[in-house]
Design a protein around this motif. Structure first.
Motif, PDB file in Angstrom:
ATOM      1  N   ALA A 192       0.831  -1.425  -0.030  1.00 53.31           N
ATOM      2  CA  ALA A 192      -0.076   0.104  -0.091  1.00 53.31           C
ATOM      3  C   ALA A 192       1.132   1.182   0.011  1.00 53.31           C
ATOM      4  O   ALA A 192       0.568   2.282  -0.582  1.00 53.31           O
ATOM      5  CB  ALA A 192      -0.961  -0.116   1.121  1.00 53.31           C
ATOM      6  N   SER A 193       2.104   1.253   0.744  1.00 56.25           N
ATOM      7  CA  SER A 193       2.884   2.425   0.974  1.00 56.25           C
ATOM      8  C   SER A 193       3.384   2.640  -0.606  1.00 56.25           C
ATOM      9  O   SER A 193       3.774   4.011  -0.918  1.00 56.25           O
ATOM     10  CB  SER A 193       3.887   2.269   1.926  1.00 56.25           C
ATOM     11  OG  SER A 193       3.397   2.205   3.241  1.00 56.25           O
ATOM     12  N   LEU A 194       3.787   1.557  -1.375  1.00 50.79           N
ATOM     13  CA  LEU A 194       4.373   1.756  -2.656  1.00 50.79           C
ATOM     14  C   LEU A 194       3.308   2.694  -3.607  1.00 50.79           C
ATOM     15  O   LEU A 194       4.185   3.290  -4.350  1.00 50.79           O
ATOM     16  CB  LEU A 194       5.040   0.607  -3.155  1.00 50.79           C
ATOM     17  CG  LEU A 194       6.192  -0.203  -2.656  1.00 50.79           C
ATOM     18  CD1 LEU A 194       6.231  -1.802  -3.054  1.00 50.79           C
ATOM     19  CD2 LEU A 194       7.403   0.588  -2.685  1.00 50.79           C
ATOM     20  N   GLU A 195       2.285   2.165  -3.216  1.00 51.33           N
ATOM     21  CA  GLU A 195       1.422   2.547  -4.252  1.00 51.33           C
ATOM     22  C   GLU A 195       1.015   4.091  -4.057  1.00 51.33           C
ATOM     23  O   GLU A 195       0.870   5.155  -4.665  1.00 51.33           O
ATOM     24  CB  GLU A 195      -0.193   1.759  -4.277  1.00 51.33           C
ATOM     25  CG  GLU A 195      -1.063   2.175  -5.277  1.00 51.33           C
ATOM     26  CD  GLU A 195      -2.215   1.685  -5.234  1.00 51.33           C
ATOM     27  OE1 GLU A 195      -3.147   1.793  -6.072  1.00 51.33           O
ATOM     28  OE2 GLU A 195      -2.212   0.430  -4.591  1.00 51.33           O
ATOM     29  N   GLN A 196       0.925   4.349  -2.674  1.00 54.69           N
ATOM     30  CA  GLN A 196       0.519   5.835  -2.053  1.00 54.69           C
ATOM     31  C   GLN A 196       1.745   6.824  -2.493  1.00 54.69           C
ATOM     32  O   GLN A 196       1.345   7.938  -2.748  1.00 54.69           O
ATOM     33  CB  GLN A 196       0.113   5.715  -0.750  1.00 54.69           C
ATOM     34  CG  GLN A 196      -1.178   4.809  -0.168  1.00 54.69           C
ATOM     35  CD  GLN A 196      -1.114   4.816   1.206  1.00 54.69           C
ATOM     36  OE1 GLN A 196      -0.450   5.300   1.937  1.00 54.69           O
ATOM     37  NE2 GLN A 196      -2.182   3.717   1.547  1.00 54.69           N
ATOM     38  N   LEU A 197       2.936   6.282  -2.150  1.00 58.46           N
ATOM     39  CA  LEU A 197       4.006   6.995  -2.539  1.00 58.46           C
ATOM     40  C   LEU A 197       4.502   7.462  -3.882  1.00 58.46           C
ATOM     41  O   LEU A 197       5.236   8.111  -4.113  1.00 58.46           O
ATOM     42  CB  LEU A 197       5.228   6.633  -1.588  1.00 58.46           C
ATOM     43  CG  LEU A 197       5.046   6.458  -0.123  1.00 58.46           C
ATOM     44  CD1 LEU A 197       6.301   6.065   0.476  1.00 58.46           C
ATOM     45  CD2 LEU A 197       4.770   8.143   0.206  1.00 58.46           C
TER      46      LEU A 197
END
Length: 691
Positions: free
Chosen positions: A508-513
């Motif tokens: 999720a962090s890879l997508e959000q960032l």
């Protein structure tokens, strides 16, 4: 009475005559038709072998001493690749000739075996690969109920698949083990009559007799037929005779009455030879002792020591009934666990055929001073280890835009941590294991016996075979890192357990960032440690902070090596709600998430000390940005100290050698990055603590 000198003269003349005869046999041996010399044939030119005693085995010495022998093997998949390694070990153990292996493989087997042979660096062995996919269309029209599938039929196309100038080849199944020099088998080519093209051993079961059970209808064969686990092929003659048209016409004819092949290529070979018996040379049965149910293998030999090749031609393998099965099993297990490094030996009496890389390494090793203080570090640096990729079956994860592979390395003493790690990380993993050949078999049994590990198909285990005095930690990391298949990797250690939700949180962090457009970003996962073997593992940041405040958990190495993780800024992390940047500082070594194509670890660092620090410095030199994730964490679990860390702590000489490596690394860093790297040289001069 004859003069005393006369008998000696006669003896010398007789000896000279004998030597000339032997020289003649040596020079003409490959061209002689031994079938004609030894009397009438019993099977259209086949030699009258006694199946209980191989009295007529051709002499190994009739071959030119350094003649190149060709061997073809069809291999597909992970398990079959492991079988090939055991087969090749037995070949190399007994062989005294150069070998050229012709491997018809799928992409999986090629990736494994190409890496293995490249890193094995065995002298006097060449390996050529052929793409099995290119030939499947030639056999895909044949229904086959055998477990080998389409690959089990590919031996039929070898005359067209192999190079057109290759005249002779020995074809082997992957599940055979040699107990003799393969040159003795190659010598049987000299026994072929002018019309013979295929050398085979009689089938040692009653399969083709058709009386094993009611309504059993096998393919047509001569008596018990022939087993195709070991084949001698005169490729030149087969091509001239129109082999492709011959076997295809035969197969189409039989398939009009039988719906499929049961034994793959063996059925078709036998059907062809029933119509054309003059093509076959019957080999002594000891060259293919077939261990399976319904077998007559025990009638093939009088003593177990007579056998030449064991063929485990049953999926049940070790459970077959045979009076010598323990002997066979022990021979097979010997090569399973045999140290493959010992097979890197030059052939006696033949010109050196070591790979150029191996010769350069040997020269460099020979120039080392064994009395030097850092000899072990220099030796390990020059050591090249064998690598067996994806030792166990592995299923590719479904392609995702944002996915993370956990990358780590371990040795046998950390094996027990695998099950716990699998429960914490459901995503793909790429693990490098540093093992001996014997430990590799222990590992295999460990995984097969574990309900947790045997159920996982997204864990890739890559074996690096142990060699040298020190643990090649960064080389292991690079092996595992190179095999990761997702967009990003989480660079961890085997003794760290991530929070259960970390895999989903990282994705999720890879997508959000939006890190696809920001390639040079390292996501920092804060590291903690427990001093207790039993721990109620926190499932959230709030639970971790409670354990931290209660003194049950600690920031990692806070007491002995605070510099390693201090820049993560744990005080800020406690309150953080969003990712925050941190700056590199001397000795920083966090656990990070990076793009798959990130810089590799510096392999000069072996044993304990500074292996991760050097990697983080390289990232900083390449201007990677470090972002600490506010909800991520991983916890180090306690264990007995490794031998390398014990040596680091107790040996001043060990630490001096490490210091020399650091200086050398910084000099290289300065050459690559110029003024940017000056800060690392400055940091090196600052005082350090000792773990």
């Amino acid at each position: 009475m004859l003069p005393r000198g006369r008998p000696r003269a006669l003896g010398a003349a007789a000896l000279l005559l004998l030597l000339l005869l032997l020289l003649g046999f040596y020079l003409l041996g490959p061209d002689l038709d031994y079938g004609r010399l030894r009397g009438p044939a019993v099977l259209d030119g086949a030699l009258p072998w006694d199946h209980n005693h191989s009295a007529c085995v051709p002499l190994r010495s009739l071959l030119p001493k350094c003649e190149l022998l060709h061997v073809a093997i069809v291999c597909a998949g992970y398990n079959s690749s492991r079988d090939v390694v055991t087969l090749v070990k037995s070949l190399l153990f007994y062989r005294r000739n150069p070998l050229h292996l012709h491997l018809v493989t799928d992409s999986v087997a090629r990736n494994i075996l190409e890496t293995l042979f490249h890193t094995w660096m065995v002298p006097a062995i060449r390996v050529s690969f052929y793409n099995a996919d290119e030939f499947q269309s030639q056999v895909s029209w044949i229904p086959n109920t055998h477990y080998s599938g389409l690959y089990g039929l590919l031996k039929l196309v070898l005359p067209s698949a192999l190079p057109s100038d290759l005249a002779r080849v020995i074809v082997l199944d992957t599940d055979v083990t040699f107990a003799s020099d393969i040159a003795e088998l190659w010598a049987f080519f000299a026994h072929f009559s002018d019309k013979q093209m295929i050398g085979l051993v009689e089938n040692q079961s009653d399969w083709y007799l058709g009386n094993l059970w009611k309504n059993h209808r096998p393919w047509p064969a001569l008596g018990r037929g022939f087993n195709t686990g070991v084949i001698l092929l005169r490729l030149d003659r087969l091509r001239q005779a129109g082999w492709e048209q011959m076997w295809k016409a035969t197969a189409r004819g039989v398939l009009l009455t039988l719906s499929a092949t049961s034994l793959a290529d063996q059925d078709i070979f036998n059907a062809v030879l029933k119509d054309h018996p003059g093509l076959v040379l019957l080999l002594p049965c000891t060259w293919n002792v077939q261990l399976s149910d319904h077998t007559l293998a025990e009638h093939c030999y009088s003593e177990a020591s007579d056998l030449k090749v064991i063929h485990w031609n049953s999926p049940k393998k070790f459970r077959v009934k045979n009076k010598h099965v323990e002997f066979f099993r022990n021979l097979h297990l010997t090569f399973l666990e045999y140290d493959g490094n010992l097979l890197r030996r030059e052939l006696f009496g033949c010109p050196s055929q070591a790979p150029p890389q191996a010769e350069q390494l040997q020269l460099a090793l020979a120039q080392l001073d064994e009395d030097a203080a850092c000899f072990e570090f220099q030796q390990q640096r020059l050591t090249r280890t064998r690598v067996h990729l994806t030792f166990l079956p592995f299923e590719l994860p479904p392609p995702r835009r944002h996915d993370v592979t956990l990358v780590a390395q371990l040795s046998m003493d950390r094996l027990q941590m695998l099950e716990a790690l699998c429960s914490h990380w459901p995503g793909p993993m790429s693990l490098a294991l540093y093992l001996t050949d014997a430990e590799a078999q222990q590992f295999l049994r460990f995984v097969e016996g574990s309900p947790v590990l045997s159920a996982r198909r997204n864990v890739a285990y890559h074996l690096v075979y142990r060699e040298g005095p020190l643990y090649p930690v960064n080389h292991l990391r690079n092996v595992a890192l190179a095999q990761a298949l997702t967009s990003h990797v989480f660079l961890s250690d085997i003794d760290f357990m991530p929070v259960y939700s970390l895999y989903d949180y990282l994705r999720a962090s890879l997508e959000q960032l939006e890190l696809e457009s920001r390639r040079k970003v390292a996501l920092v996962v804060p590291a903690f440690e427990s001093l207790h073997y039993r721990l109620r593992f926190p499932t959230s940041k709030a639970e971790l902070l409670a354990l931290l405040d209660a003194g049950t958990l600690f920031t990692f190495r806070y007491d002995v090596w605070p510099r390693g993780h201090a820049p993560t800024d744990y005080a800020r992390w406690r309150e953080a709600q969003a990712p925050y940047p941190v700056q590199w500082a001397a000795d920083y070594e966090p656990y990070v998430v990076l793009p798959r194509d990130c810089p590799r670890y510096d392999a000069r660092f072996v044993g304990f000390g500074w292996n991760k620090v050097a990697h983080i410095e390289e990232l900083d030199a390449q201007e990677y940005e470090f972002l600490v994730l506010p909800e991520a964490f991983t916890i180090h679990m306690p264990h007995a100290p490794s031998l390398d860390i014990s040596r680091f702590r107790s040996s001043l000489a060990y630490r001096d050698c490490l210091r020399a490596l650091k200086e050398e690394f910084h000099q290289d860093l300065s050459r690559r990055y110029g003024a940017t790297a000056l800060k690392y040289l400055t940091a090196l001069q600052q005082p350090r603590g000792v773990l």
